[in-house]
Structures are given as C-alpha cells and as structure tokens.
Design an enzyme around this catalytic site. Structure first.
Site: not given
Ligand code: NOJ
Length: 537
Positions: A273, A214
């Site tokens: 991500e 993440d």
């Molecule tokens: C990306 C995640 O996919 C999202 O759902 C989240 O709110 C943010 N990162 C913060 O962790």
C-alpha cells in the site's frame, strides 16, 4: 477453450497465482457478524467463504484483526501475534485460513509496520523508561523546539490532521504520522527489523499466503527529520516525495521481507500500500527482489472518462514492464469513497461502476474487489454525525471513511439484513433501510443484478485463456469509447452518456447493460461495457 489451454492456465495459476489473481478485500469489522455483537468478526467471515468461492475470487485479503484498542479500527496494533477478542481468537484465524484453502482460495493478511498502537507493550515500556533509554529508541522521540521545548520538533503534519507530534510527561515528543494512538516505529533500530521478520514468520507458519503491507512507503524517515516548510501536507500525499514518505530507504526493508517470503513454499506474496507520487516511483516497490504487487491508486483516482482511463492504463502497464511485475487494478477500498458514488452516484454511478468492473477485470494483471462493490453498494453519505467513528473524520471534519465501511447486507428483510444473527438490530454502523434490494439474497435471484454481473465476469475471466496476465492491443474507436483486444477476446467500453454504434467484434460474452445488434453493427448503451469472444479465435 482446448484442454491444453485450460491445463496451461491451471499450471500458471498454481505457480504464479498472484500475477492475475482477483483478490477480494474483507474489511472484517463490516463483512459478517458471527457472534451477534453487531461487529463483523472472523467467525462471520468464515461462514461466508462459500459465497466468496462461488463469486469466483482467487484470494481474500483480511484487514487487521489483531489485538487493538481500535483507535484506527485495527490499524493500531497492540499485539501482532494475537486476535482481538472483538474479532475472535487465534483458533478462529487458523480455522478461517484452513477453510479458505479448502475452498481453493488464498488468504492475505495485513501487516502494519509503520506504527504500533500506543497500547503496544513496546510503547508502554518506552513511556515508562524515559528519555535516552533503549525502549524509547524503538520509536521516534525527540526534544521539542522553543525555549521550553514546548513546540513540536518539526513541522510535519499527521495524515489525519494536526501536528504529527504529541508531547509526553517528561517533555519529549513522539512522532505519529497518523493518530496520536499510532506512534511511528524507528526503522533505524535493528530490533524493529528483527521483530517484524519474526511477525511475518509467525503468520507464514500458520499458513497465510501473503501480506498487504500498510503504509509501505512510510517506515523510513529522512535523516535529521527536516522541516517541509509549508502547511497543507495532506494535499501533497501521493504527489511528492516527502521526508517521511517514499524515502529510498524503504526499499531495503522490502528486499529483506522478500527474502523471508521466498524462504517459504508456494509463492507467498507482499502487496504494497504505497501512495507514490508517480507510476515510476510506484514500480520501484515491485522490482524483482521487492514486493510482488502494489495497489495502483492512479487508476482508482481516474475519472470516468475514456481518454483519461486509457492514459492511466497505458502508463500503468508500461511502468511495470521494466521490473517484470504485474499491474494491479483497484476501484474502491475501506479508505476511499465507493466508486458508485465517485462516478456520479444513483443510477448513473451504478451504470458506470458496472462498466468499470468489466473494464478492470479485462485488463492484464491482478484486480482487487472491495467487499460490497459486487453488490453495487454506494457510499452512505447521510450517516448521522453521532454514529460516525472514523478517527480521520473526528480529527479533520470532512467526509471521513465511515460511509464506505457500512456493514454488508446479506439477506432481504430489514436492517441489518443478515449482517448479524437473527434478533440483533444494532450494528456498529447502521445499514440503510433502503438496502434490502441490494442484499446478496435479493441479487442472487436476479440475472441482471450487479452480483450476477460480477459472478459471470469472474467465471469468464477464470476460463478464458486471454484474460488475466498478458498484454492488450487498443483498437480505433470513437471518442468517449475504449476498445481493446487480447487473444480471441475484445472489451468495448462506452464512457459517454449517449449510445454508441460500433462494428460487432464477435460473440457477446458478458455485458454491463443490454447491447443491441443489427447485423454487423452493435449499439452500446450509455456508460456501459461488454466482453466479446472474437470469431477468428
Ligand atoms: C492505511 C489503511 O488502509 C488505513 O485504513 C489506515 O488508517 C492507515 N493506513 C494507517 O494505518
């Protein structure tokens, strides 16, 4: 396909499985409710593994199920080594991982390293310990500006809206790039590095096959935390290098994590991500000694337009060549509006989404399927205000992310359509009463359904030697269409609202809409795609 080719494909799948895996995203909260509280859980997900295996995916990515007060539905982790009671127990997680392996599927879990929950033991200790303590050094605490220190330390804005700083008793401020309940960790502190490597090992020892990282472009902040100098920073996300996103220093963390992953057997992977401002900068996350894959959000953001799609496909493929990584393709996830709706909603949106699926699954590399896209689910746009719960929407009113997180309809009866056990009506977000015909049960019996299309495409993708990793060759085609070939295979796409005639490429394998043929000429329906086996293969 000859036995030799089939065998070669299996050997490749067993070794470098991630280069062309189809990875299904389970947003645990909304996938399947096993214990009848209206919220999806690990028990429910486990009970649907056979469905996923039959769908034909190679791996399942589970969104965070760790202990969390759920300020951001699990992306605020209070204990990285345990399961939140709402999702089950550690024993449920182990059973789910083992069962997935039994079905021949890999399991990828989320790791959230940019921030913890404000309920995490470290943050609780930091608040208690006060300024200057080693406990505060695990986070990013600073004195405020202005005479009384009552102005935030800099002008950074939270991704969820408002300032990225919150003041605590005693006067200091702490950084949170997301909600105030998600304090950012201080990755200049070696203790943070050691803790996350231990967390990775904890889950690798249990048997997970990889991690979706993440905010993999966060973690490292520019020295001195400089001002950006302008408001509206949300608009800059993913388009510019910011002092808090896509800093070069993050790559050292990914290198260290790669060493951990490589110390385990069986090609365990890391998926970034990372909202990088360009394809080139995104490719840096998948250099040979860093993570294995990065989500290609450039593809996701591209409108349904042949020329624009071709450009982004070419860029996506070209930029990973120097680093030797596979490209990924993704159309939807739990943070963005579902692509049926992005592409025009209603019948048009669904037609395009079905065609986009065939396009995506024919491209070289690995593909992600977000739960429910195989059912053609649209975004739910008319959720009553009082049921919406997304912290992003609550802080910065707008669309929010609730509409793409509505529970999955499994059976054709009435809401919640088999998402929860019989007798349970209230789910954490309501399932639209019109979703019966979209349920898994309804679609399984219909050869023309979107579910049947995905199943057929995934079966062909698994068996056809040309699909998965590799390259493609573009062929000349009329404006508004795309035609490419891969050894013995062709994909044709019509992104226009009119039928288009093309020379017949070969034998039809799968089509998103009826294809008519007259002699050597085929007629592609508006907004459609088809796969062909080439005669000279
Ligand atoms: C990306 C995640 O996919 C999202 O759902 C989240 O709110 C943010 N990162 C913060 O962790």
């Amino acid at each position: 396909m000859t036995d030799v080719v089939r065998e070669a494909k299996h050997v490749e799948a067993a070794t470098r499985w991630w280069r062309d895996a189809v990875i299904y995203q389970v947003y645990v909260r909304s996938f399947a409710d096993g214990n009848g509280d209206g919220v999806g859980d690990l028990l429910g997900a486990r009970s649907r593994l056979a469905y996923l295996a039959e769908l034909g995916v190679d791996a399942v990515w589970l969104t965070p199920f760790y202990t969390s007060p759920m300020a951001d539905f699990g992306y605020d982790v209070a204990d990285y080594r345990d399961v939140d009671p709402i999702f089950g127990t550690l024993a449920d997680a182990r059973a789910l991982i083992d069962d997935a392996h039994g079905h021949g599927m890999k399991i990828i879990t989320d790791v959230v390293p940019n921030h913890t929950s404000d309920h995490h033991a470290w943050f609780v200790a930091a608040l208690r310990a006060g300024p200057g303590s080693p406990e505060r050094e695990r986070y990013i605490f600073r004195p405020g500006r202005g005479e009384d220190g009552d102005l935030p330390p800099n002008d950074w804005e939270s991704v969820f809206g408002g300032p990225a700083w919150t003041r605590v008793a005693g006067g200091e401020w702490y950084l949170h790039l997301f909600a105030p309940e998600q304090p950012d960790l201080n990755w200049d502190n070696p203790e943070v590095h050691a803790e996350f490597e231990a967390i990775l090992r904890f889950w690798l020892d249990i048997g997970v096959d990889g991690f979706r990282v993440d905010v993999a472009h966060g973690m490292v902040k520019a020295a001195g935390l400089p001002d950006i100098g302008s408001p509206g920073q949300v608009e800059m996300l993913g388009t510019a290098v910011l002092p808090y996103f896509d800093q070069d220093g993050v790559h050292e963390i990914h290198r260290a994590w790669r060493r951990v992953l490589d110390s385990y057997d069986g090609e365990r992977i890391g998926v970034a991500e990372a909202w990088a401002p360009s394809q080139e900068r995104l490719a840096r996350y998948v250099r040979p000694d860093e993570l294995h894959q990065a989500f290609n959000f450039h593809f996701l953001k591209t409108p349904w337009d042949a020329e624009m799609l071709r450009r982004v496909i070419d860029e996506s493929l070209a930029t990973v060549v120097p680093v030797g990584a596979p490209t990924t393709w993704v159309l939807s996830n739990h943070d963005v509006r579902r692509h049926v709706t992005r592409y025009g909603d209603g019948e048009t949106g669904l037609r395009r989404a079905r065609a986009a699926a065939l396009l995506m699954l024919a491209l070289p590399g690995s593909a992600y399927v977000y739960q429910g896209e195989e059912l053609g689910l649209p975004e739910v746009l008319d959720l009553p205000e009082e049921v919406c719960q997304d912290p992003q929407r609550l802080r910065a009113p707008g669309d929010g992310r609730d509409g793409c997180r509505v529970p999955i309809p499994w059976a054709h009866s009435e809401p919640p359509f088999g998402f929860s056990p019989p007798g349970i009506e209230a789910t954490w977000l309501p399932v639209p009463a019109t979703w019966g015909p979209l349920s898994v049960e309804s679609q399984l019996g219909d050869p023309d359904s979107t579910l049947s299309l995905y199943r057929a495409a995934l079966r062909v993708r698994r068996e056809h030697p040309a699909l998965g990793d590799g390259t493609l060759t573009w062929r000349d085609s009329p404006s508004g269409t795309l035609v490419f070939t891969r050894d013995g295979f062709a994909c044709t796409v019509n992104t226009t609202g009119e039928p288009v005639e093309l020379p017949r490429p070969g034998e039809l394998l799968v089509a998103s809409a009826a294809v008519t043929a007259e002699g050597e000429v085929i007629r592609l329906a508006p907004d459609s795609a088809a796969w062909w086996s080439l005669a000279d293969a």
